[in-house]
Design an enzyme around this catalytic site. Structure first.
Site, short mmCIF file in Angstrom:
data_model
loop_
_atom_site.label_atom_id
_atom_site.label_comp_id
_atom_site.label_asym_id
_atom_site.label_seq_id
_atom_site.Cartn_x
_atom_site.Cartn_y
_atom_site.Cartn_z
N ALA A 1 0.99 -5.54 -0.13
CA ALA A 1 1.47 -6.93 -0.17
C ALA A 1 0.49 -7.86 0.52
CB ALA A 1 2.86 -7.02 0.46
N LYS B 1 -2.16 -4.90 12.40
CA LYS B 1 -1.96 -4.41 13.77
C LYS B 1 -2.69 -3.10 14.03
CE LYS B 1 2.72 -2.47 13.51
NZ LYS B 1 4.00 -2.40 14.23
N THR C 1 1.55 1.55 2.85
CA THR C 1 1.13 1.73 1.44
C THR C 1 0.22 2.94 1.29
OG1 THR C 1 1.16 -0.66 1.11
CG2 THR C 1 -0.10 0.62 -0.48
N ALA D 1 1.90 5.97 0.13
CA ALA D 1 2.69 6.00 -1.11
C ALA D 1 2.11 7.05 -2.05
CB ALA D 1 2.69 4.63 -1.76
N GLN D 2 2.97 7.89 -2.55
CA GLN D 2 2.49 8.98 -3.42
C GLN D 2 2.79 8.68 -4.87
OE1 GLN D 2 4.43 12.49 -1.93
NE2 GLN D 2 3.20 12.56 -0.08
N GLY D 3 4.10 8.48 -5.17
CA GLY D 3 4.58 8.43 -6.55
C GLY D 3 3.78 7.54 -7.44
N GLU E 1 10.22 9.18 -12.57
CA GLU E 1 10.88 9.47 -11.30
C GLU E 1 12.37 9.20 -11.45
OE1 GLU E 1 8.01 8.85 -7.63
OE2 GLU E 1 8.03 7.08 -8.86
N HIS F 1 14.82 8.89 1.65
CA HIS F 1 14.19 9.66 0.58
C HIS F 1 14.78 11.07 0.63
CE1 HIS F 1 11.27 11.50 -2.03
NE2 HIS F 1 10.79 10.31 -2.31
N ARG G 1 18.32 7.72 -5.94
CA ARG G 1 17.99 8.36 -4.66
C ARG G 1 19.15 8.51 -3.69
NH1 ARG G 1 12.13 5.98 -3.08
NH2 ARG G 1 11.14 7.23 -4.69
N HIS H 1 13.23 6.04 4.45
CA HIS H 1 12.05 5.78 3.63
C HIS H 1 11.80 4.30 3.40
CE1 HIS H 1 9.02 6.78 0.68
NE2 HIS H 1 9.68 6.20 -0.29
N GLU I 1 7.89 -4.96 1.44
CA GLU I 1 9.12 -4.36 2.00
C GLU I 1 9.84 -5.27 2.98
OE1 GLU I 1 8.64 -0.32 3.30
OE2 GLU I 1 10.70 -0.19 4.02
N ARG J 1 16.77 0.84 -4.13
CA ARG J 1 15.54 0.57 -4.89
C ARG J 1 15.24 1.68 -5.90
NH1 ARG J 1 10.21 2.23 -4.03
NH2 ARG J 1 10.94 3.30 -2.17
N LEU K 1 5.76 -1.11 -5.10
CA LEU K 1 4.38 -1.58 -5.24
C LEU K 1 4.32 -2.70 -6.28
CD1 LEU K 1 2.41 1.83 -5.13
CD2 LEU K 1 2.96 0.31 -3.25
C1 SIN Z 1 7.83 8.99 -3.96
O1 SIN Z 1 6.70 9.32 -4.32
O2 SIN Z 1 8.81 9.70 -4.10
C2 SIN Z 1 8.00 7.68 -3.29
C3 SIN Z 1 7.83 6.59 -4.25
C4 SIN Z 1 8.69 5.44 -3.88
O3 SIN Z 1 9.25 5.40 -2.80
O4 SIN Z 1 8.86 4.55 -4.73
#
Ligand code: SIN
Length: 540
Positions: free
Chosen positions: A29, A48, A56, A59-61, A127, A243, A289, A350, A374, A385, A391
């Site tokens: 962001a 900071k 960020t 972040a994986q997904g 997902e 999560h 989720r 998460h 966020e 969410r 993102l």
């Molecule tokens: C994840 O990879 O499960 C996290 C992705 C997300 O929080 O949108």
């Protein structure tokens, strides 16, 4: 009880500098918004930690956006609204799903390289609660790291962005209900003032409210607390997303095991080895989720265990290593081989769905103060969410913020004032110990399953800590602790008020969703108190 400013200062005697726009935070962001604004104005970007230390980065997904003919903004909208459990803003979701694809192209133009297949088409994954494959990812499961790499490089190349790493934004300065600048602490502790025409909070979330989180230690609710002190409205902060699958293994951190692992076919098993999600939702492991996370907790309670297993052993070694190289290597470090072993997992905090309330241009209720990512509550996420929408939200609203700030005329300059208060003490306190205490309290009473008795107990303790600590602090760790304390107070207060269950808020004593009374938002302001705002704007 909460002081307007966290420190004593006499503005007249502080060193000053001036810029067009201050952006606080260096995740997607902050970086993206700074880059967009730098096309027409000077920006100071405050981080900071270092530029590569944001949330960020982890972040994986991936990033959700419509990029194929078999998908459509209407489907993306529908999935987002369903996940949001009746509290998304329809208009904000419309903005997200229609503008997301354009912003994705800009992200690519800034140098982000998403994974492609052998034919050169973007590889798309799925997902939880998505009806289509629409998630772009990078280096398999390192999407955030790739975005941060590309955007940081670009940021450092821009002559009109001044990056201040390891600087801590303590408070935004307001006059006549407008934000006119920011009080900042240098790494050596020196305090100075930056006057700006606009300020963007891109400070990320509040995962450190809880003992177990997938967020790094910088996620300390700074933006929410800063905005609250400044008088901006805070919305829907009772909705906290846990999560479902963070690694749970002795000696290992609560490392995120991406939802994309379930998207590629992994199943959840309780400690007796039984697959259980079909008992809870027709979408099984890919249900929203909140449903998966609570189902896991219920199974953990039933089997008297502190984890369940994630099993992807039926997939090929090639797929696992290609799609999830980071997760694969991380688990292997602890002796867990995803190809042959079930991975022990448990829910961890998460994401916070609520935050600083904004309009569709990212502006908060305090003029010239914006919020992006966020820290904001644009209305996109509602009560829960949809995976990988965060993102996208950051870039869509980052762009809108840049467009809005372009139209602002300069304010009349900061009037000098003295913010010293007699009550403040110079005593140093061990806030690290207190932070852990607060995290345990939140985990016990304000996490996945809540009830009045526990919430009241937590609120009482948080207020007690507040009375004791708000006026005794000096260093950065203490500032972070006080921001967490404010975040905890706001979340607990809202959780107590919402006597129903939906999305990231579940009350054992009110286990059902109650649309008749609770199709509304809880809005908190230091000046106006708590109010409820009804929302009949969308149907799921
Ligand atoms: C994840 O990879 O499960 C996290 C992705 C997300 O929080 O949108």
């Amino acid at each position: 009880m909460i002081p307007r400013y966290m420190i004593d200062f006499d503005l007249q005697s502080l060193p000053h500098m001036k810029t067009d726009v201050v952006v606080i935070g260096a995740g997607i962001a902050g970086l993206y918004t700074a880059l967009q604004i730098s096309e027409y104005a000077n920006v100071v970007l405050i981080s900071k930690k270092g530029l590569d230390d944001s949330n960020t980065r982890w972040a994986q997904g991936g990033i959700a956006a419509v990029t194929t003919k078999s998908d459509s903004p209407a489907l993306h909208r529908q999935d987002t609204l369903i996940a949001g459990a009746g509290l998304c803003s329809y208009e904000a979701v419309e903005v997200l799903v229609h503008e997301g694809p354009e912003r994705l192209k800009e992200l690519i133009a800034y140098g982000t390289e998403f994974d492609k297949d052998a034919q050169g088409r973007y590889e798309l994954t799925k997902e939880g609660a998505h009806s289509k494959r629409r998630i772009l990812h990078a280096h398999g499961d390192a999407t955030g790291a790739e975005i941060v790499r590309a955007l940081s490089k670009r940021t450092l190349e821009q002559p009109n962005i001044t990056v201040m790493e390891n600087h801590f934004a303590i408070d935004v300065v307001t006059q006549d209900d407008e934000c006119v600048g920011v009080i900042v602490m240098k790494p050596d502790g020196e305090i100075f003032y930056i006057e700006s025409n606009a300020t963007v909070l891109a400070t990320g979330g509040a995962g450190q409210l809880y003992r177990y989180t997938t967020n790094p230690d910088i996620a300390t609710a700074d933006g929410i607390a800063m905005a609250y002190r400044a008088g901006a409205r805070i919305k829907d902060v009772e909705f906290i997303q846990f999560h479902p699958t963070a690694l749970y293994y002795p000696g290992a951190p609560r490392f995120l095991i991406s939802e994309a692992v379930r998207g590629e076919g992994a199943i959840l098993r309780n400690t007796s080895g039984e697959r259980f999600m079909e008992k809870y939702h027709p979408q099984k492991e890919l249900a929203p989720r909140d449903i998966v996370a609570r189902a896991i907790v219920t199974e953990m309670e039933k089997t008297n265990s502190s984890f369940v297993y994630l099993d992807i052993t039926h997939e090929s070694e090639e797929l696992i290593k290609h799609r999830f190289p980071t997760i694969y290597k991380f688990c292997l470090k602890y002796g867990l081989d995803m190809v042959t072993d079930w991975i022990p997992v448990a829910p961890a905090c998460h994401y916070i769905m609520g935050g600083v309330q904004t309009d569709l241009n990212g502006e908060t209720s305090t003029r010239r103060l914006f919020a992006c990512g966020e820290v904001s509550c644009t209305g996109v996420h509602g009560a829960n969410r949809l995976a990988s929408n965060s993102l996208s939200e950051a870039v869509v609203f980052g762009h809108r913020i840049a467009e809005r700030i372009k139209q602002l005329t300069p304010h009349g300059g900061t009037r000098m004032f003295d913010a010293r208060e007699e009550k403040r003490s110079n005593r140093t306190v061990n806030t690290m110990e207190q932070r852990v205490k607060l995290q345990k309290l939140m985990l016990r009473h304000v996490a996945l399953k809540r009830q009045e008795k526990g919430l009241l107990k937590a609120l009482e303790e948080i207020e007690r800590m507040g009375r004791y600590y708000y006026y005794q602090h000096r260093d950065r760790e203490a500032f972070e602790f006080l921001n967490l304390l404010t975040g905890a107070m706001l979340t607990t207060r809202a959780a107590l008020l919402r006597e129903e269950s939906r999305g990231g808020h579940y009350r054992i004593d009110f286990p059902n969703k109650d649309d008749l009374i609770w199709r509304k938002h809880i809005i908190q302001s230091i000046h106006e108190g708590v109010r409820e705002e009804s929302d009949l704007s969308n149907v799921e």
